[in-house]
Design a protein around this motif. Sequence first.
Motif, PDB file in Angstrom:
ATOM      1  N   ASN A 105     -53.494 -32.662  69.030  1.00  0.00           N
ATOM      2  CA  ASN A 105     -54.081 -31.673  69.932  1.00  0.00           C
ATOM      3  C   ASN A 105     -55.547 -31.435  69.546  1.00  0.00           C
ATOM      4  O   ASN A 105     -55.900 -30.369  69.048  1.00  0.00           O
ATOM      5  N   PRO A 106     -56.408 -32.427  69.780  1.00  0.00           N
ATOM      6  CA  PRO A 106     -57.813 -32.271  69.398  1.00  0.00           C
ATOM      7  C   PRO A 106     -58.501 -31.213  70.251  1.00  0.00           C
ATOM      8  O   PRO A 106     -58.085 -30.937  71.381  1.00  0.00           O
ATOM      9  N   PRO A 107     -59.554 -30.590  69.720  1.00  0.00           N
ATOM     10  CA  PRO A 107     -60.273 -29.549  70.474  1.00  0.00           C
ATOM     11  C   PRO A 107     -60.836 -30.080  71.783  1.00  0.00           C
ATOM     12  O   PRO A 107     -61.197 -31.258  71.900  1.00  0.00           O
ATOM     13  N   GLN A 108     -60.915 -29.215  72.767  1.00  0.00           N
ATOM     14  CA  GLN A 108     -61.562 -29.569  74.032  1.00  0.00           C
ATOM     15  C   GLN A 108     -63.071 -29.680  73.807  1.00  0.00           C
ATOM     16  O   GLN A 108     -63.626 -29.131  72.866  1.00  0.00           O
ATOM     17  N   GLY A 109     -63.726 -30.398  74.707  1.00  0.00           N
ATOM     18  CA  GLY A 109     -65.164 -30.566  74.567  1.00  0.00           C
ATOM     19  C   GLY A 109     -65.474 -31.481  73.402  1.00  0.00           C
ATOM     20  O   GLY A 109     -64.810 -32.494  73.182  1.00  0.00           O
ATOM     21  N   CYS A 110     -66.490 -31.117  72.616  1.00  0.00           N
ATOM     22  CA  CYS A 110     -66.819 -31.874  71.402  1.00  0.00           C
ATOM     23  C   CYS A 110     -65.740 -31.615  70.360  1.00  0.00           C
ATOM     24  O   CYS A 110     -65.437 -30.463  70.034  1.00  0.00           O
ATOM     25  N   ARG A 111     -65.156 -32.661  69.817  1.00  0.00           N
ATOM     26  CA  ARG A 111     -64.057 -32.487  68.873  1.00  0.00           C
ATOM     27  C   ARG A 111     -64.521 -31.883  67.543  1.00  0.00           C
ATOM     28  O   ARG A 111     -63.702 -31.399  66.770  1.00  0.00           O
ATOM     29  N   PHE A 112     -65.810 -31.914  67.296  1.00  0.00           N
ATOM     30  CA  PHE A 112     -66.325 -31.370  66.039  1.00  0.00           C
ATOM     31  C   PHE A 112     -66.753 -29.910  66.165  1.00  0.00           C
ATOM     32  O   PHE A 112     -67.092 -29.277  65.164  1.00  0.00           O
ATOM     33  N   HIS A 113     -66.691 -29.337  67.348  1.00  0.00           N
ATOM     34  CA  HIS A 113     -67.316 -28.023  67.549  1.00  0.00           C
ATOM     35  C   HIS A 113     -66.640 -26.910  66.741  1.00  0.00           C
ATOM     36  O   HIS A 113     -67.276 -25.900  66.427  1.00  0.00           O
ATOM     37  N   ALA A 155     -46.950 -42.312  70.231  1.00  0.00           N
ATOM     38  CA  ALA A 155     -46.022 -41.287  70.715  1.00  0.00           C
ATOM     39  C   ALA A 155     -45.142 -40.839  69.558  1.00  0.00           C
ATOM     40  O   ALA A 155     -44.508 -41.661  68.887  1.00  0.00           O
ATOM     41  N   THR A 156     -45.115 -39.521  69.294  1.00  0.00           N
ATOM     42  CA  THR A 156     -44.271 -38.956  68.242  1.00  0.00           C
ATOM     43  C   THR A 156     -43.449 -37.808  68.834  1.00  0.00           C
ATOM     44  O   THR A 156     -43.694 -37.374  69.969  1.00  0.00           O
ATOM     45  N   ASN A 157     -42.519 -37.308  68.048  1.00  0.00           N
ATOM     46  CA  ASN A 157     -41.709 -36.175  68.501  1.00  0.00           C
ATOM     47  C   ASN A 157     -42.548 -34.933  68.718  1.00  0.00           C
ATOM     48  O   ASN A 157     -42.231 -34.080  69.552  1.00  0.00           O
ATOM     49  N   ALA A 158     -43.647 -34.834  67.957  1.00  0.00           N
ATOM     50  CA  ALA A 158     -44.515 -33.664  68.080  1.00  0.00           C
ATOM     51  C   ALA A 158     -45.525 -33.796  69.210  1.00  0.00           C
ATOM     52  O   ALA A 158     -46.150 -32.809  69.606  1.00  0.00           O
ATOM     53  N   GLY A 159     -45.692 -34.987  69.722  1.00  0.00           N
ATOM     54  CA  GLY A 159     -46.672 -35.209  70.783  1.00  0.00           C
ATOM     55  C   GLY A 159     -47.355 -36.555  70.600  1.00  0.00           C
ATOM     56  O   GLY A 159     -46.931 -37.385  69.789  1.00  0.00           O
ATOM     57  N   THR A 160     -48.426 -36.792  71.343  1.00  0.00           N
ATOM     58  CA  THR A 160     -49.162 -38.052  71.289  1.00  0.00           C
ATOM     59  C   THR A 160     -50.312 -37.956  70.304  1.00  0.00           C
ATOM     60  O   THR A 160     -51.192 -37.097  70.440  1.00  0.00           O
ATOM     61  N   VAL A 161     -50.310 -38.849  69.311  1.00  0.00           N
ATOM     62  CA  VAL A 161     -51.397 -38.908  68.340  1.00  0.00           C
ATOM     63  C   VAL A 161     -52.500 -39.783  68.914  1.00  0.00           C
ATOM     64  O   VAL A 161     -52.295 -40.979  69.154  1.00  0.00           O
ATOM     65  N   ARG A 162     -53.658 -39.198  69.123  1.00  0.00           N
ATOM     66  CA  ARG A 162     -54.792 -39.931  69.705  1.00  0.00           C
ATOM     67  C   ARG A 162     -55.630 -40.510  68.569  1.00  0.00           C
ATOM     68  O   ARG A 162     -56.704 -40.030  68.222  1.00  0.00           O
ATOM     69  N   ALA A 163     -55.116 -41.590  67.981  1.00  0.00           N
ATOM     70  CA  ALA A 163     -55.710 -42.154  66.771  1.00  0.00           C
ATOM     71  C   ALA A 163     -57.078 -42.779  67.025  1.00  0.00           C
ATOM     72  O   ALA A 163     -58.017 -42.592  66.243  1.00  0.00           O
ATOM     73  N   VAL A 164     -57.193 -43.534  68.115  1.00  0.00           N
ATOM     74  CA  VAL A 164     -58.466 -44.152  68.509  1.00  0.00           C
ATOM     75  C   VAL A 164     -58.670 -43.836  69.975  1.00  0.00           C
ATOM     76  O   VAL A 164     -57.820 -44.145  70.808  1.00  0.00           O
ATOM     77  N   ASP A 165     -59.813 -43.223  70.300  1.00  0.00           N
ATOM     78  CA  ASP A 165     -60.017 -42.711  71.654  1.00  0.00           C
ATOM     79  C   ASP A 165     -61.376 -43.139  72.203  1.00  0.00           C
ATOM     80  O   ASP A 165     -62.408 -42.580  71.843  1.00  0.00           O
ATOM     81  N   ASP A 166     -61.370 -44.161  73.057  1.00  0.00           N
ATOM     82  CA  ASP A 166     -62.576 -44.579  73.777  1.00  0.00           C
ATOM     83  C   ASP A 166     -63.688 -45.015  72.822  1.00  0.00           C
ATOM     84  O   ASP A 166     -64.810 -44.499  72.857  1.00  0.00           O
ATOM     85  N   VAL A 167     -63.387 -45.992  71.963  1.00  0.00           N
ATOM     86  CA  VAL A 167     -64.337 -46.494  70.974  1.00  0.00           C
ATOM     87  C   VAL A 167     -64.978 -47.780  71.486  1.00  0.00           C
ATOM     88  O   VAL A 167     -64.288 -48.687  71.958  1.00  0.00           O
ATOM     89  N   SER A 168     -66.316 -47.852  71.375  1.00  0.00           N
ATOM     90  CA  SER A 168     -67.058 -49.042  71.803  1.00  0.00           C
ATOM     91  C   SER A 168     -68.105 -49.415  70.764  1.00  0.00           C
ATOM     92  O   SER A 168     -68.780 -48.535  70.218  1.00  0.00           O
TER      93      SER A 168
END
Length: 324
Positions: free
Chosen positions: A280-288, A19-32
């Motif tokens: 604020n990562p892109p919707q859908g595939c983050r690499f698109h 959590a930051t002042n600018a928003g939530t940094v999604r550093a690691v997201d659903d890694v298996s």
Amino acid sequence: MKDNATPVLKVKNLVKHYATNAGTVRAVDDVSFVVNEGETLGVVGESGCGKSTMGRTLVRLLEPNSGTISFMGQDITHASRASLREVRRDIQMVFQDPYASLNPRRTVRQILAEPFDVHGIGRRSDRAVQVSELLDRVGLHQEHADRYSHEFSGGQRQRVAIARAIALEPKVVVCDEPVSALDVSIQAQIINLLKRLQAENGLAYVFISHDLSVVGYLADRIAVMYLGEIVEIASKSSMWEKPLHPYTQVLFSAIPVAKPPSVLRRHRQTLIGELPSPINPPQGCRFHTRCPHVMPKCSMQPPKLKAVAGGEARGHQVACHLYE
């Protein structure tokens, strides 16, 4: 992957947000992923993709938001301080900057004796022998024991850090960019040291790096991260033979080659655009937003990491709509 491998580390749906002042940094997201006994899992990706955060979360230096981390079948995700004390004998970490990770007020002898003192292993009268053996295992001399960290070169400091990590005979060592700050010739020495220690002690490594050449030499399997997610994971041979994800293909095309043939120069790939913000990562595939093969569904539906046709036996998984 090693024959008759036994999983020593199993990570499922791991999430770490800040959590930051600018928003939530999604550093690691659903890694298996899993790490098997005696193998090296290489983790690669651009700076800021979440590699180091993931590594620190694995050893519980950072608390995960959700998901599970299991060591030898034991869930350590929310283990108590007392339980972690025992687990940390078996899971250690080597950091990128040994100058920052070694106490400048302590001699090498004190640094290497500390793990035995903390865990009450052996008698204090045995410390000199234990320290001597550790120095010998990592290629340092006995006269180094009474020096301070600032009196060493970068490569020597990293040898001390590695000696500290293996002092208690761990089963897993997380290596976070352990050679990136070293000269190329010293990098080779440290990598060969890690390989020798692995062969002697059956260590499993999670080796985090942005250098595919280094990972290709050391790893048995490779996981590719992009904006907090694993987009491809496979054995080294399968990944080297045919990288599938467009991002992985770009990474592999960027590996430096001395006097590259013209065909390689023609197929050199570059990424378009800038790395999106993990806030604020892109919707859908983050690499698109940077992908040369983008399709309409890529911006709407995130792809799932799953085995590709023909890759099941080799454990080759990719998160890309191209292979659905």
